[in-house]
Design an enzyme around this catalytic site. Structure first.
Site, PDB file in Angstrom:
ATOM      1  N   ARG A  81      29.252  26.511  39.757  1.00 41.41           N
ATOM      2  CA  ARG A  81      29.046  25.177  40.282  1.00 41.41           C
ATOM      3  C   ARG A  81      29.269  25.836  42.348  1.00 41.41           C
ATOM      4  O   ARG A  81      30.491  26.542  42.071  1.00 41.41           O
ATOM      5  CB  ARG A  81      29.847  24.219  40.116  1.00 41.41           C
ATOM      6  CG  ARG A  81      28.903  23.248  38.878  1.00 41.41           C
ATOM      7  CD  ARG A  81      31.092  22.219  38.544  1.00 41.41           C
ATOM      8  NE  ARG A  81      30.221  21.544  37.894  1.00 41.41           N
ATOM      9  CZ  ARG A  81      30.710  21.455  36.832  1.00 41.41           C
ATOM     10  NH1 ARG A  81      31.988  23.208  36.907  1.00 41.41           N
ATOM     11  NH2 ARG A  81      30.764  20.534  35.460  1.00 41.41           N
ATOM     12  N   SER A  96      36.894  32.445  36.733  1.00 42.20           N
ATOM     13  CA  SER A  96      37.873  32.734  35.632  1.00 42.20           C
ATOM     14  C   SER A  96      37.968  33.861  34.911  1.00 42.20           C
ATOM     15  O   SER A  96      37.220  33.785  33.621  1.00 42.20           O
ATOM     16  CB  SER A  96      36.761  31.254  34.710  1.00 42.20           C
ATOM     17  OG  SER A  96      36.741  30.470  35.575  1.00 42.20           O
ATOM     18  N   ASP A 109      40.433  29.700  36.477  1.00 40.36           N
ATOM     19  CA  ASP A 109      40.481  28.189  34.985  1.00 40.36           C
ATOM     20  C   ASP A 109      41.857  27.490  34.887  1.00 40.36           C
ATOM     21  O   ASP A 109      41.464  25.961  35.482  1.00 40.36           O
ATOM     22  CB  ASP A 109      39.037  28.196  34.657  1.00 40.36           C
ATOM     23  CG  ASP A 109      39.289  29.348  33.610  1.00 40.36           C
ATOM     24  OD1 ASP A 109      40.111  29.929  33.159  1.00 40.36           O
ATOM     25  OD2 ASP A 109      38.054  28.774  32.579  1.00 40.36           O
TER      26      ASP A 109
HETATM   27  C1  BG6 Z   1      35.787  23.960  33.877  1.00 41.78           C
HETATM   28  C2  BG6 Z   1      36.030  24.511  34.874  1.00 41.78           C
HETATM   29  O1  BG6 Z   1      35.594  22.721  33.763  1.00 41.78           O
HETATM   30  O2  BG6 Z   1      35.985  24.104  32.449  1.00 41.78           O
HETATM   31  C3  BG6 Z   1      35.249  26.255  34.768  1.00 41.78           C
HETATM   32  O3  BG6 Z   1      35.472  24.178  35.963  1.00 41.78           O
HETATM   33  C4  BG6 Z   1      35.289  26.892  33.450  1.00 41.78           C
HETATM   34  O4  BG6 Z   1      35.298  27.338  35.700  1.00 41.78           O
HETATM   35  C5  BG6 Z   1      35.341  25.465  32.068  1.00 41.78           C
HETATM   36  O5  BG6 Z   1      35.917  27.735  32.939  1.00 41.78           O
HETATM   37  C6  BG6 Z   1      35.560  26.102  30.817  1.00 41.78           C
HETATM   38  O6  BG6 Z   1      33.959  25.624  29.909  1.00 41.78           O
HETATM   39  P1  BG6 Z   1      33.260  25.940  29.527  1.00 41.78           P
HETATM   40  O7  BG6 Z   1      32.879  25.177  28.409  1.00 41.78           O
HETATM   41  O8  BG6 Z   1      32.204  25.215  30.549  1.00 41.78           O
HETATM   42  O9  BG6 Z   1      33.260  27.797  29.460  1.00 41.78           O
HETATM   43  C1  GLC Z   2      38.316  34.169  29.315  1.00 40.57           C
HETATM   44  C2  GLC Z   2      38.649  34.570  31.664  1.00 40.57           C
HETATM   45  C3  GLC Z   2      39.792  33.911  31.390  1.00 40.57           C
HETATM   46  C4  GLC Z   2      39.747  32.759  31.027  1.00 40.57           C
HETATM   47  C5  GLC Z   2      38.936  31.934  30.119  1.00 40.57           C
HETATM   48  C6  GLC Z   2      38.768  30.504  30.165  1.00 40.57           C
HETATM   49  O1  GLC Z   2      39.235  34.567  28.371  1.00 40.57           O
HETATM   50  O2  GLC Z   2      39.195  35.938  30.472  1.00 40.57           O
HETATM   51  O3  GLC Z   2      40.639  34.406  32.433  1.00 40.57           O
HETATM   52  O4  GLC Z   2      40.969  31.767  31.945  1.00 40.57           O
HETATM   53  O5  GLC Z   2      37.957  32.717  29.474  1.00 40.57           O
HETATM   54  O6  GLC Z   2      37.249  30.378  30.567  1.00 40.57           O
END
Ligand code: BG6
Ligand code: GLC
Ligand code: GLC
Length: 913
Positions: A538, A599, A653
């Site tokens: 995003r 993340s 994240d």
């Molecule tokens: C979102 C975050 O809300 O949650 C992301 O903005 C994050 O950065 C995510 O990685 C985790 O959820 P998913 O299911 O999209 O991996």
């Molecule tokens: C993976 C990444 C970590 C992140 C998590 C959730 O474990 O290594 O940094 O916070 O995924 O998205």
């Protein structure tokens, strides 16, 4: 037995049945009147047929009143026999024929046609047991089983038993059946409302002599239908006229509202003995029926059965004879104590008295008496046969309706002593059915062994299902973690945290984030944010004002080829998306402060510097590990000659989520993600963080708990399926905790379990489904859908069918159980992790009780119907001194990244002043 008439008449004596040949009947009007009551006209029969059919259809739809006129009970027998069933089975029959109990030893050979005669033994149940305490009845049954087996060469081998229990029962599976009410001559206390299989198992255990497992329970009608010799076509109706009467037939499963099934056929026991419809039955009920009913064990109930069942025919004849005698029309007006005693005339006496063969050569004290007695017997039995025919015609009509066939060819398996002892009954029934259902071609096939073989067949199927269940349970057992195991995970996590913070060898990296405080609400301004690493990439613009935070965002996809291609390609793609976003939002040329949610594990040396330690989840772009992500982004901007970005903060994240929730709730000191990957961060005392200078205040630590256990410490909990999923991943041996918990892997674990269960023959009839061989075909979102409580089993099946799986309801049920076991383990492990963190915060602060909030995000956590509550329960279980609230982040970590940026800008401004 006492004599019935005053002269010479014994009920079993042939003399009763020997009128003189060719003598015209000499009946006066009262005799005629008496017999006329038992006549049933064709239109009355048709009315019964129609009314019964209506009752059946209402009961199928589940629309009948609380006590329906007929029950239409599902029997959990789903298919007629294949003829391939084999093995040795013990069969116990209770309630079909009188107050006796039969034990059989049935050998199924697995080949059609070839049959081994069953060995059997009959036991008479003492009358005080028939109407005594339930436990006594089941103890008696267990005793009979032992006595029978003592004479067989069985030794200690485990035995599988099919229980033929011929009373109305609510069945919920092949081996669970609750007695609704006793019928016929039984009335044992404490059994109605109980599972009769359990009662029998308990009794067998009390007896303790043989190793018997009760694997199936069936009604006698079902045993008769299933044991029927295969003719030209399958036999799809079972008809019993024994002590009581009833029928079962194969109904289209989708018409049975009580079942959650839309395919195939299922056997339904009509329980027509209880049929009662004043409009249809009242005109055919005689005064004798009322007297009989009042004197029975269950007055008012089973009114239809009481006109047909063998238990009642003798009694009806006795009542008529006594009446005629008392009115001077029989036996010279004399009665005897036997004639006046209820129950003194039995079915066999009636059959004998009515048999025309017996006329010849017998002495007959009074020919006219004998003839009248015979006519009474004939009247009572013909009425029974005709009523039974009307009921069978209703079943045939139901079959025609449900199959949408006008002309029906059907085989009906018949059984019971009324058929066996009373040949005329069968003929009258057959003829009447021909009249009432002229478009049906019915072949009647008499049961050869009282249904024992059929019970054995159902038992064979049930035994196979039970063996499958055991395999399923064994397969899923390692996924069921108990309190001790979870406590051990919590303790190991805690140790790994401490070692990680100290910079010692640990699977937890415990990365400092340089975030020292949550927002205080005074932050203002416009910020750009990027959010990379979850399901979506995003780009956002975040306005932080006095009135709150407004966000505009755009989702871009990162194709797998880009995520796993070259680093340059990935960052070029990211910059293209940013430029596109700026153009769309009219932000081109501006250089807003930017927060980058990235993340993945990064070693940070400051807020705006993050060295990627290693990729996780589905990312593996080359030449990025060991590089500063901010530099990689800046280089891409330069390559694209785009406007320079002002990257202020790089944020994991988990941190973004914690900050975003912290903006609403100052108690939020932990961030948790359960999505594509899983991870957590929390506010640690700076004094505990060895790699960052300073002794006071806090710092947010990105735990990178996905890697927990990469040193082998989770070895004992890891199943063979986890090992397969790990080996097939792009990072074998890494992120072992994450691979047991997060969305990217749960579907894969389920897929491998399903493959295993298929290869054991437990699922999909052992046929390997091609589609299941495809990696990632079983998405984690299916777990969320399949486990949803509001979803009927047929919808579960539809989801799986979309995948190309052809499955039965049993398969769907098992797939659901697999999903539940896998997601439950994930949630409980995650809970153990949260418990370790909150307990550490509590101890850090020397608090007796800690009240803390956890900001949570991630598709699995948010979409799964039970995940969040299981996490919370586990935390309560393992960290009872922490009051933990979970806050779901609504706006994603992008907002948090913007807030981190805002805080940094505020602090920078303050520093400048
Ligand atoms: C979102 C975050 O809300 O949650 C992301 O903005 C994050 O950065 C995510 O990685 C985790 O959820 P998913 O299911 O999209 O991996
Ligand atoms: C993976 C990444 C970590 C992140 C998590 C959730 O474990 O290594 O940094 O916070 O995924 O998205
Ligand atoms: C009674 C029972 C029924 C059984 C029938 C024949 O009607 O309720 O379950 O099938 O008798 O034995």
């Amino acid at each position: 037995m006492d004599t019935i008439g005053a002269t010479c008449l014994l009920p079993g004596e042939r003399a009763l049945a020997c009128p003189q040949e060719n003598r015209p009947p000499l009946l006066d009007s009262s005799e005629l009147e008496c017999l006329k009551q038992f006549e049933v006209t064709r239109s009355q029969l048709q009315q019964i047929q129609v009314s019964l059919l209506g009752c059946m259809e209402r009961a199928l739809k589940g629309k009948a009143d609380s006590a329906p006129a007929v029950r239409m009970l599902p029997t959990y027998v789903g298919s007629v026999p294949h003829g391939t069933e084999k093995g040795d089975f013990l069969v116990l029959e209770l309630g079909a024929t009188g107050a006796s109990l039969r034990v059989l030893w049935v050998t199924l050979t697995g080949t059609e046609g070839y049959k081994v005669e069953p060995r059997s033994q009959e036991f008479v149940i003492p009358q005080d047991v028939v109407v005594g305490a339930g436990q006594q009845l089941f103890d008696f049954a267990a005793h009979c089983l032992s006595e029978f087996l003592d004479a067989q060469p069985v030794g200690n081998q485990p035995l599988q038993l099919g229980f033929s229990f011929s009373f109305p029962c609510h069945q919920t599976s092949l081996d669970r059946s609750t007695l609704i009410s006793w019928t016929k001559g039984f009335k044992c206390s404490g059994v109605e409302g109980q599972d009769v299989v359990q009662l029998l198992r308990d009794a067998i255990q009390r007896k303790g002599t043989y190793n018997i497992d009760v694997v199936a329970v069936v009604n006698d009608t079902v045993g008769t239908m299933m044991g029927c010799e295969l003719g030209a076509g399958p036999c799809e109706v079972g008809l019993i006229v024994d002590t009581g009467t009833n029928a079962c037939y194969m109904e289209e499963a989708r018409h049975v509202a009580a079942l959650d099934e839309d395919r195939g056929r299922t056997c339904v026991s009509v329980e027509w003995g209880s049929f009662s419809d004043d409009g249809a039955l009242a005109p055919v009920l005689t005064t004798f029926d009322h007297v009989l009913d009042q004197g029975s064990l269950n007055p008012g109930a089973q009114r239809f059965e009481k006109m047909i069942g063998g238990l009642y025919l003798g009694e009806l004849v006795r009542l008529v004879l006594a009446h005629l005698a008392q009115h001077g029309a029989l036996f010279g007006g004399h009665t005897s104590p036997a004639l006046l005693s209820p129950g003194s005339l039995l079915l066999e006496h009636v059959a004998e008295m009515e048999d025309p063969q017996l006329r010849q050569g017998d002495t007959c004290p009074d020919a006219s008496d004998a003839e009248l007695v015979q006519r009474v017997c004939a009247a009572v039995c013909s009425r029974a046969a005709r009523l039974c025919a009307a009921a069978l015609a209703a079943v045939l009509a139901r079959l025609q309706h449900s199959r949408e066939q006008r002309a029906l060819q059907v085989a009906v398996a018949t059984g019971g002593q009324v058929f066996e002892r009373h040949p005329r009954f069968h003929n009258i029934l057959k003829e009447t059915v021909m009249h009432l259902a002229p478009e049906c071609e019915v072949s009647f096939i008499p049961s050869v062994d009282g249904g024992g073989r059929g019970v054995a067949m159902v038992t064979a199927v049930a035994a196979r299902l039970a063996a499958h269940r055991q395999l399923l349970e064994e397969t899923l057992a390692p996924f069921q973690l108990n309190h001790e195991q979870l406590g051990a995970v919590q303790a190991q996590m805690r140790e790994a945290m401490v070692r990680g913070l100290r910079g010692e060898a640990s699977s937890l990296r415990m990365l400092p984030t340089y975030v020292r405080a949550t927002p205080d609400g005074s932050e203002r301004g416009d910020f750009l944010a990027l959010d990379l690493g979850g399901t979506n990439f995003r780009v956002l613009v975040v306005h932080v004002t006095e009135g709150g935070v407004q966000i505009t965002n755009q989702v871009y996809s990162i194709p797998e080829g880009v995520a796993q291609g070259s680093g340059q390609q990935l960052f070029d793609h990211i910059v293209d998306c940013i430029v596109d976003f700026q153009q769309r939002q009219g932000l081109s040329g501006q250089s807003l402060p930017l927060g980058f949610t990235f993340s993945f594990p990064c070693k940070q040396l400051g807020l705006d510097q993050g060295i990627l330690l290693n990729w996780t989840k589905g990312f593996n772009a080359s030449d990025c590990e060991g590089q500063d992500v901010v530099c990689l982004l800046r280089e891409a901007i330069r390559r694209r000659q785009a406007v320079e970005l002002n990257v202020v903060a790089i944020v994991n994240d988990t941190v973004g989520t914690m900050m975003s929730c912290g903006y609403e709730d100052p108690r939020c000191e932990m961030g948790l993600i359960v999505g594509t990957g899983t991870n957590a961060c929390y506010m640690e005392e700076l004094r505990n963080v060895t790699s960052v200078a300073g002794d006071s205040g806090h710092m947010c630590i990105n735990m990178e708990w996905g890697a927990f256990g990469d040193d082998g410490s989770l070895g004992l909990l890891s199943t063979c399926f986890d090992a397969i999923v790990d080996q097939a991943s792009i990072n074998p041996g890494k992120q072992r905790f994450e691979k047991m918990i997060s969305g990217m892997y749960l579907g894969e674990i389920v897929r491998h379990i399903l493959l295993h269960l298929t290869s054991c023959g437990v699922l999909f009839r052992g046929r390997q489904a091609q589609c299941l061989q495809t990696k990632d075909i079983f998405k984690t979102k299916f777990l969320s859908e399949i486990e949803s409580d509001s979803l009927a089993l047929r919808q579960v099946r539809a989801i799986l069918e979309d995948l190309g799986l052809l499955l039965t309801s049993d398969d769907a049920l098992m797939v659901r159980e697999v999903c539940q076991a896998v997601s439950r383990r994930a949630a409980r492990l995650c809970g153990a992790g949260v418990a370790a963190v909150v307990e550490k915060i509590r101890e850090n602060r020397g608090l007796e009780v800690l009240t803390v909030s956890v900001g949570v995000d991630g598709t699995l956590y948010k979409m799964h119907p039970h995940f969040s509550s299981l996490v919370a329960t586990t935390v309560r279980e393992l960290a009872p001194r922490c009051a933990v609230s979970f806050l779901q982040s609504e706006d994603g970590s992008g907002k948090g990244a913007a807030l981190v940026t805002a805080v940094a800008c505020r602090l920078a401004q303050t520093a400048q002043v």
